[in-house]
Design a protein around this motif. Structure first.
Motif: not given
Length: 221
Positions: A161-162, A197-201, A210-211
């Motif tokens: 997780k980043i 994977g996923q990318c939440h913004i 926040s990403i």
């Protein structure tokens, strides 16, 4: 479902082809153009050392300095296109290397922290996550109006997780403020989906953006 899988396969193929071309261009800039310019630079230095007339000597020195600056710019561009460390050392060293370039270019300090033991990631996924982080940082430089960014890597056995927080001015997700970098954000999300994977913004005006990236990890075969 078949249509979705076909679309993802095509997108993955296009991105892979683009990355191979970017890698080729980066190598050519560094090994080809860069080396040729260096040969010219050393030749000019030789001419300068043998020049008798002061105006000619000064002119050749100025040309040498210009060539030297161009060599440095080409090396920086090559690293930005495809950091050698991404292939040889892995994702985290490549991000650290890019952050140094980013800070020297934009004056934005980036605090990077990594928690847990770094795990192996396939080259394809390394490139994907690097590009997404690169796009996030580019958007911050363009839109966030901030001087500091926090990036955190959280490693576990199952996933990475980043989080990327910019503490900037934020934006309206619906684009009402006309500064929503929607295309770049959509590309980031699609790239992460292709890795599984996923990318939440999320963003709030006055509080920043926040990403959160998540990448499933698989055992090295």
């Amino acid at each position: 479902m078949d249509s979705l899988n076909s679309k993802q396969h095509i997108s993955s193929y296009i991105i892979h082809s683009q990355e191979e071309e970017i890698k080729r261009i980066a190598l050519e800039l560094h090994e080809g153009v860069g080396q040729n310019l260096y040969s010219i630079f050393t030749g000019l230095q030789f001419i300068e050392s043998g020049a008798k007339e002061l105006p000619m000597k000064n002119y050749v020195r100025e040309m040498s300095q210009l060539i030297e600056k161009t060599i440095q710019e080409i090396r920086l561009l090559s690293v930005e296109l495809h950091p050698p460390t991404l292939t040889t050392l892995g994702l985290l060293p490549a991000i650290k290397s890019y952050i140094k370039l980013y800070t020297s270019t934009f004056g934005i300090l980036v605090d990077l922290d990594s928690i847990g033991e770094e795990k192996w990631i396939s080259e394809k996924n390394r490139i994907t996550v690097f590009r997404v982080c690169q796009e996030a940082l580019a958007n911050i430089a363009k839109y966030a109006d901030t001087s500091n960014v926090n990036i955190n890597f959280f490693w576990s056995e199952k996933d990475l997780k980043i989080t990327i927080d910019d503490f900037g001015k934020g934006f309206h997700p619906d684009g009402q403020d006309n500064i929503n970098p929607s295309y770049g954000l959509a590309a980031m999300k699609e790239r992460m989906l292709l890795t599984g994977g996923q990318c939440h913004i999320s963003s709030k005006i006055g509080e920043g953006t926040s990403i959160v990236l998540s990448l499933p990890l698989v055992s090295r075969e």
